[in-house]
Design a protein around this motif. Structure first.
Motif, mmCIF file in Angstrom:
data_model
loop_
_atom_site.group_PDB
_atom_site.id
_atom_site.type_symbol
_atom_site.label_atom_id
_atom_site.label_comp_id
_atom_site.label_asym_id
_atom_site.label_seq_id
_atom_site.Cartn_x
_atom_site.Cartn_y
_atom_site.Cartn_z
ATOM 1 N N UNK A 65 2.204 24.971 -17.878
ATOM 2 C CA UNK A 65 1.597 23.638 -17.806
ATOM 3 C C UNK A 65 2.184 22.833 -16.657
ATOM 4 N N UNK A 66 3.500 22.950 -16.441
ATOM 5 C CA UNK A 66 4.159 22.254 -15.331
ATOM 6 C C UNK A 66 3.616 22.745 -13.993
ATOM 7 N N UNK A 67 3.381 24.050 -13.876
ATOM 8 C CA UNK A 67 2.818 24.598 -12.634
ATOM 9 C C UNK A 67 1.446 23.972 -12.351
ATOM 10 N N UNK A 68 0.643 23.807 -13.380
ATOM 11 C CA UNK A 68 -0.682 23.203 -13.216
ATOM 12 C C UNK A 68 -0.556 21.753 -12.775
ATOM 13 N N UNK A 69 0.384 21.026 -13.367
ATOM 14 C CA UNK A 69 0.558 19.611 -13.049
ATOM 15 C C UNK A 69 1.202 19.376 -11.691
ATOM 16 N N UNK A 70 2.024 20.311 -11.252
ATOM 17 C CA UNK A 70 2.830 20.063 -10.053
ATOM 18 C C UNK A 70 2.415 20.886 -8.843
ATOM 19 N N UNK A 71 1.444 21.770 -8.999
ATOM 20 C CA UNK A 71 0.991 22.604 -7.891
ATOM 21 C C UNK A 71 -0.528 22.496 -7.774
ATOM 22 N N UNK A 72 -1.043 21.804 -6.756
ATOM 23 C CA UNK A 72 -2.500 21.622 -6.630
ATOM 24 C C UNK A 72 -3.272 22.933 -6.628
ATOM 25 N N UNK A 73 -2.721 24.001 -6.036
ATOM 26 C CA UNK A 73 -3.408 25.293 -6.039
ATOM 27 C C UNK A 73 -3.531 25.843 -7.456
ATOM 28 N N UNK A 74 -2.449 25.699 -8.256
ATOM 29 C CA UNK A 74 -2.495 26.146 -9.646
ATOM 30 C C UNK A 74 -3.495 25.307 -10.445
ATOM 31 N N UNK A 75 -3.538 24.010 -10.143
ATOM 32 C CA UNK A 75 -4.484 23.125 -10.834
ATOM 33 C C UNK A 75 -5.923 23.520 -10.515
ATOM 34 N N UNK A 76 -6.195 23.818 -9.226
ATOM 35 C CA UNK A 76 -7.544 24.227 -8.816
ATOM 36 C C UNK A 76 -7.929 25.546 -9.502
ATOM 37 N N UNK A 77 -6.978 26.488 -9.550
ATOM 38 C CA UNK A 77 -7.240 27.771 -10.212
ATOM 39 C C UNK A 77 -7.523 27.554 -11.698
ATOM 40 N N UNK A 78 -6.769 26.650 -12.328
ATOM 41 C CA UNK A 78 -6.944 26.323 -13.736
ATOM 42 C C UNK A 78 -8.348 25.771 -13.988
ATOM 43 N N UNK A 79 -8.787 24.840 -13.123
ATOM 44 C CA UNK A 79 -10.123 24.266 -13.274
ATOM 45 C C UNK A 79 -11.206 25.305 -13.025
ATOM 46 N N UNK A 80 -10.989 26.157 -12.023
ATOM 47 C CA UNK A 80 -11.959 27.220 -11.713
ATOM 48 C C UNK A 80 -12.146 28.155 -12.907
ATOM 49 N N UNK A 81 -11.026 28.532 -13.538
ATOM 50 C CA UNK A 81 -11.095 29.440 -14.684
ATOM 51 C C UNK A 81 -11.843 28.799 -15.846
ATOM 52 N N UNK A 82 -11.578 27.513 -16.081
ATOM 53 C CA UNK A 82 -12.285 26.835 -17.171
ATOM 54 C C UNK A 82 -13.780 26.728 -16.863
ATOM 55 N N UNK A 83 -14.108 26.444 -15.598
ATOM 56 C CA UNK A 83 -15.521 26.326 -15.221
ATOM 57 C C UNK A 83 -16.245 27.668 -15.387
ATOM 58 N N UNK A 84 -15.553 28.767 -15.040
ATOM 59 C CA UNK A 84 -16.172 30.094 -15.173
ATOM 60 C C UNK A 84 -16.413 30.449 -16.637
ATOM 61 N N UNK A 85 -15.570 29.936 -17.519
ATOM 62 C CA UNK A 85 -15.697 30.274 -18.941
ATOM 63 C C UNK A 85 -16.677 29.374 -19.691
ATOM 64 N N UNK A 86 -17.210 28.372 -18.999
ATOM 65 C CA UNK A 86 -18.174 27.464 -19.618
ATOM 66 C C UNK A 86 -19.584 28.005 -19.376
ATOM 67 N N UNK A 87 -20.409 28.180 -20.421
ATOM 68 C CA UNK A 87 -21.805 28.602 -20.207
ATOM 69 C C UNK A 87 -22.478 27.687 -19.185
#
Length: 443
Positions: free
Chosen positions: A191-213
């Protein structure tokens, strides 16, 4: 329950830690042979175990943290996290280790272990842990300390990491009594990596978007991220990335949405309306409920009809978002529900592009919207009466009307250009019925 040996308390020792040490020093190898699970859980929570002898031996519960978090009721861990070095040197549990916002040992500057570094199994409160060993029967290896993540040394940052960690494994809106055992130190580091690393945050959002119908609006599924952003206590390097989540190039289809069930309170927040207006949308058929009773804050309702209706209006030029018309809407006492009602009745030309909320997503033609707002004022005049008129037709004294308004039993409305209170015609009918007066207001 009697014990031949009753050791003295260590300073700042936890109740569950003392109990396990008490059992160990009396030769007990397994706590479950002496104390049942409900009693053990009560001791972990700092509650009386209902055994007078045992309760008199246990140290008093301590206040662990002043921090609060909306995800759970009690700021107290029900699963252990320990400093391996402290355990090996001193052989007891500190009360502060049950503080969910403390994730490192202030003495040895290492991480508080919540899982075994060998088998990755979560630790449990057992006598083996007092000896510095993994509590999993499949492992039982000697525990080793791990370095602390610098970002998890501040309680406020741990608080923020918990919010993201809960989104990773669960629903942020699902409330629990105590911090979930699934949120381990490893998950908090992610969670800290997502909050403190913009690349990790972008990857996190991308993964959630891919998993959304593809037929679901992003603002529904990403609402959990919005809740997190609104409740963060600290500044983070990824904050801009998370705030701009809707600006990423995610493709959404204009097909009818799948069913979207939420509690009425959460649904109102997602749509962007006051909770009491959910009933109006229910009467219009834009939201559904399986309950035939009054809609309460925890009533489960389904809101996909709103997005199915809006998806029929693709985005095109010349339209401005409702956010730019907010002052006009306020001036004419027009709300989002009025707009949705007009859209359903084909009385307003709009466009729709899924964004963070409906005020951003719905676009209108400025000149047409001014006319619409003015018509809404006239419509409201037709549906309401002045207090003087109400007093006349319903045979209720003005002072009594004011009393009903002040006690919340009668809800007034205000119309642009007039500071006087007005009452809905349907409420006037109810008043007249209470007075045994027959009225027909053609409503």
């Amino acid at each position: 329950m009697q014990f031949s040996i009753t050791p003295a308390h260590f300073e700042y020792e936890s109740a569950i830690g003392y109990l396990l040490r008490l059992l160990k020093e009396n030769g007990v190898l397994c706590a479950s042979r002496v104390i049942n699970k409900p009693m053990l859980n009560d001791v972990i929570k700092g509650k009386p175990s209902k055994n007078v002898v045992l309760d008199n031996l246990l140290p008093e519960a301590r206040k662990l943290s002043l921090l609060k978090i909306k995800c759970w009721t009690h700021s107290q861990l029900l699963t252990p996290q320990v400093c391996i070095e402290c355990i090996k040197q001193q052989g007891y549990f500190r009360a502060q280790w049950q503080n969910p916002f403390l994730r490192h040992c202030i003495i040895h500057e290492c991480a508080l272990a919540s899982e075994c570094s060998h088998c990755n199994e979560p630790l449990t409160f057992s006598i083996d842990l007092l000896n510095g060993y993994c509590t999993s029967p499949r492992c039982v290896k000697s525990l080793t300390s791990q370095p602390c993540n610098e970002m998890l040394k501040e309680p406020e940052r741990v608080h923020d990491a918990y919010l993201v960690a809960k989104v990773i494994f669960d629903d942020i809106s699902a409330r629990t009594n105590y911090p979930p055992k699934e949120i381990t130190y490893t998950l908090l580091e992610k969670a800290v990596d997502i909050l403190n690393n913009p690349d990790c945050a972008k990857k996190f959002l991308d993964e959630r978007a891919r998993n959304i119908p593809i037929d679901l609006p992003l603002n529904i599924e990403f609402n959990q991220i919005e809740i997190v952003i609104q409740n963060l206590l600290c500044d983070w390097a990824s904050l801009t990335t998370l705030c701009d989540m809707y600006c990423h190039d995610y493709v959404r289809a204009n097909e009818p949405t799948s069913q979207l069930w939420y509690t009425a309170q959460i649904a109102a927040e997602i749509i962007g309306i006051p909770f009491n207006q959910i009933t109006i949308l229910h009467e219009l058929g834009l939201v559904k409920s399986l309950s035939t009773k009054t809609i309460l804050s925890n009533t489960r309702i389904e809101i996909s009809n709103i997005y199915s209706m809006l998806s029929q209006f693709p985005n095109k030029g010349g339209y401005v978002p409702l956010t730019e018309q907010h002052s006009l809407m306020t001036h004419h006492n027009v709300c989002l529900v009025d707009v949705l009602t007009a859209i359903q009745n084909n009385q307003l030309s709009i466009v729709y592009k899924p964004m963070s909320n409906l005020m951003h997503s719905i676009g209108v033609l400025p000149e047409e919207f001014i006319t619409f707002c003015k018509l809404q004022v006239q419509l409201m005049r037709d549906k309401t009466m002045s207090l003087a008129k109400v007093a006349e037709v319903a045979k209720v004294a003005r002072v009594e009307l004011l009393r009903l308004i002040n006690t919340g039993k009668l809800k007034p409305v205000y119309i642009q250009g007039s500071n006087s209170k007005r009452i809905h015609n349907k409420d006037v009918l109810k008043l007249a019925k209470a007075q045994n007066i027959q009225l027909s207001l053609d409503i």
